[in-house]
Design an enzyme around this catalytic site. Structure first.
Site, mmCIF file in Angstrom:
data_model
loop_
_atom_site.group_PDB
_atom_site.id
_atom_site.type_symbol
_atom_site.label_atom_id
_atom_site.label_comp_id
_atom_site.label_asym_id
_atom_site.label_seq_id
_atom_site.Cartn_x
_atom_site.Cartn_y
_atom_site.Cartn_z
ATOM 1 N N ILE A 237 0.893 -1.230 -0.029
ATOM 2 C CA ILE A 237 -0.111 0.072 0.132
ATOM 3 C C ILE A 237 0.857 1.307 -0.127
ATOM 4 C CG2 ILE A 237 -1.754 1.365 1.458
ATOM 5 C CD1 ILE A 237 -2.957 -0.899 0.243
ATOM 6 N N LYS A 238 0.767 2.092 -0.822
ATOM 7 C CA LYS A 238 1.171 3.421 -0.751
ATOM 8 C C LYS A 238 0.368 4.364 -0.626
ATOM 9 C CE LYS A 238 2.998 7.272 -3.783
ATOM 10 N NZ LYS A 238 3.071 7.913 -4.911
ATOM 11 N N GLN A 239 0.585 5.354 0.828
ATOM 12 C CA GLN A 239 -0.266 6.098 1.024
ATOM 13 C C GLN A 239 0.521 7.409 1.824
ATOM 14 O OE1 GLN A 239 -2.888 7.945 1.671
ATOM 15 N NE2 GLN A 239 -4.047 6.078 2.267
#
Length: 351
Positions: A237-239
């Site tokens: 996940i990129k956040q």
């Protein structure tokens, strides 16, 4: 002699390096390690080819074998325009220099567009893991519309030798349901072909701005975006780093619990980021935070701060582009190495 991480942090050093997390104890998290694939992903429904792709991604560059990753992304030429992105350093109009910076910067992988990676694939696909970004927000249409649109196929990414595909979903937008369906199907096909999947879990809705405060980077809302991302089986996940909290209460929608604010978070950035990690199945799915836009002289310090927060929160690494490529090549390499040094420094521990 290069400055140490503590020196780069400056007046933020004590605040970030000595913080002790009293909200979500690190013992309940699945923390990055050299054995993450063996301990986590072998229990999943990912096939052997996906496991090999994930291991390939994690075993490249300066962070190889640590469980952490440093990804170099350059897809801003589509959304922000090539002029806005590359005019500060025109060598990056040439895709060869984008991939070369990722290699010389010691990154685990390079993430970019079908065009950038496709035109250089025979030269570099066997030298550094490719992550092909499947969709983009195209802003040449007028008036602008904010929508993630597919630019190519999963099979095309596989044909050019990519080990992973990336995509963005604008959670909260009017188009999010369509994007959710498109990307869920794309990720399923990517897994069938043996590629890993990375989701840019971004929030976009003008209603998320209340009384001049932007809650699209609130810990509670970004945490739920992460939880939706792992639900469609993103492997990473990129956040964006959380900048505040209380989005549900400010916008007055959806459902939450007072325990999110009273027990599971504080206003410290490490605690807010840990809540993001919690929503990634307690860290079973790695959280990488965004390096953000380039602001000039403060970029090196800002990037190191982000890396320290991510690592101490239990995250898996950083995905940083503009801060590196909007400056001379050598300085870009130095900046990428500086954030990697945070993850290589054993004295910087999980809070």
């Amino acid at each position: 002699m290069p400055a140490t991480t503590r020196e780069l942090l400056g007046d933020k050093a004590e605040y970030l390096l000595t913080h002790s997390c009293t909200t979500i104890d690190k013992s309940v998290l699945h923390l990055p390690s050299p054995h993450h694939i063996d301990e986590i992903w072998v229990n999943s429904n990912r096939n052997n080819q996906v496991l090999r792709s994930l291991q390939n991604l994690m075993n490249h560059g300066r962070l190889s074998g640590t469980g952490y990753c440093s990804i170099f992304p350059v897809d801003q030429g589509i959304e922000h325009s090539a002029g806005a992105s590359f005019a500060p350093n025109p060598i990056y109009f040439d895709p060869d220099n984008i991939i070369r910076l990722a290699i010389e910067g010691g990154c685990n992988a390079v993430a970019s567009t079908f065009g950038v990676l496709g035109i250089m694939s025979r030269k570099y696909a066997h030298k550094i893991p490719f992550i092909v970004k499947l969709n983009h927000n195209e802003l040449l249409s007028y008036p602008n519309k904010y929508d993630q649109t597919l630019f190519g196929t999963v099979r095309s990414a596989w044909n050019m030798g990519a080990v992973a595909v990336g995509a963005t979903i604008y959670w909260g937008s009017a188009e999010s349901t369509r994007q959710l369906k498109e990307i869920s199907e794309a990720f399923e096909q990517a897994h069938e072909l043996g590629m890993a999947t990375i989701l840019w879990c971004y929030l976009r809705n003008n209603a998320f701005k209340v009384d001049g405060i932007d809650y699209s980077t609130a810990a509670d809302l970004t945490g739920q975006a992460n939880h939706l991302g792992v639900t469609i089986q993103a492997d990473i996940i990129k956040q964006k780093l959380p900048t505040n909290n209380g989005g549900y209460n400010a916008v007055q929608f959806g459902k939450t619990s007072h325990l999110v604010y009273d027990k599971l978070t504080t206003d410290h950035p490490i605690d807010l980021t840990r809540y993001q990690v919690l929503n990634c199945y307690n860290g079973r799915v790695g959280l990488i935070n965004s390096g953000g836009e380039s602001k000039g002289e403060s970029d090196l310090k800002d990037a190191v701060i982000t890396a320290v927060i991510n690592k101490r929160a239990g995250g898996t690494g950083l995905i940083l582009g503009r801060k590196a490529f909007q400056r001379p090549f050598g300085e870009g390499v130095h900046l990428l190495n500086a954030i990697q040094d945070v993850y290589l420094d054993e004295s910087i521990t999980i809070a």
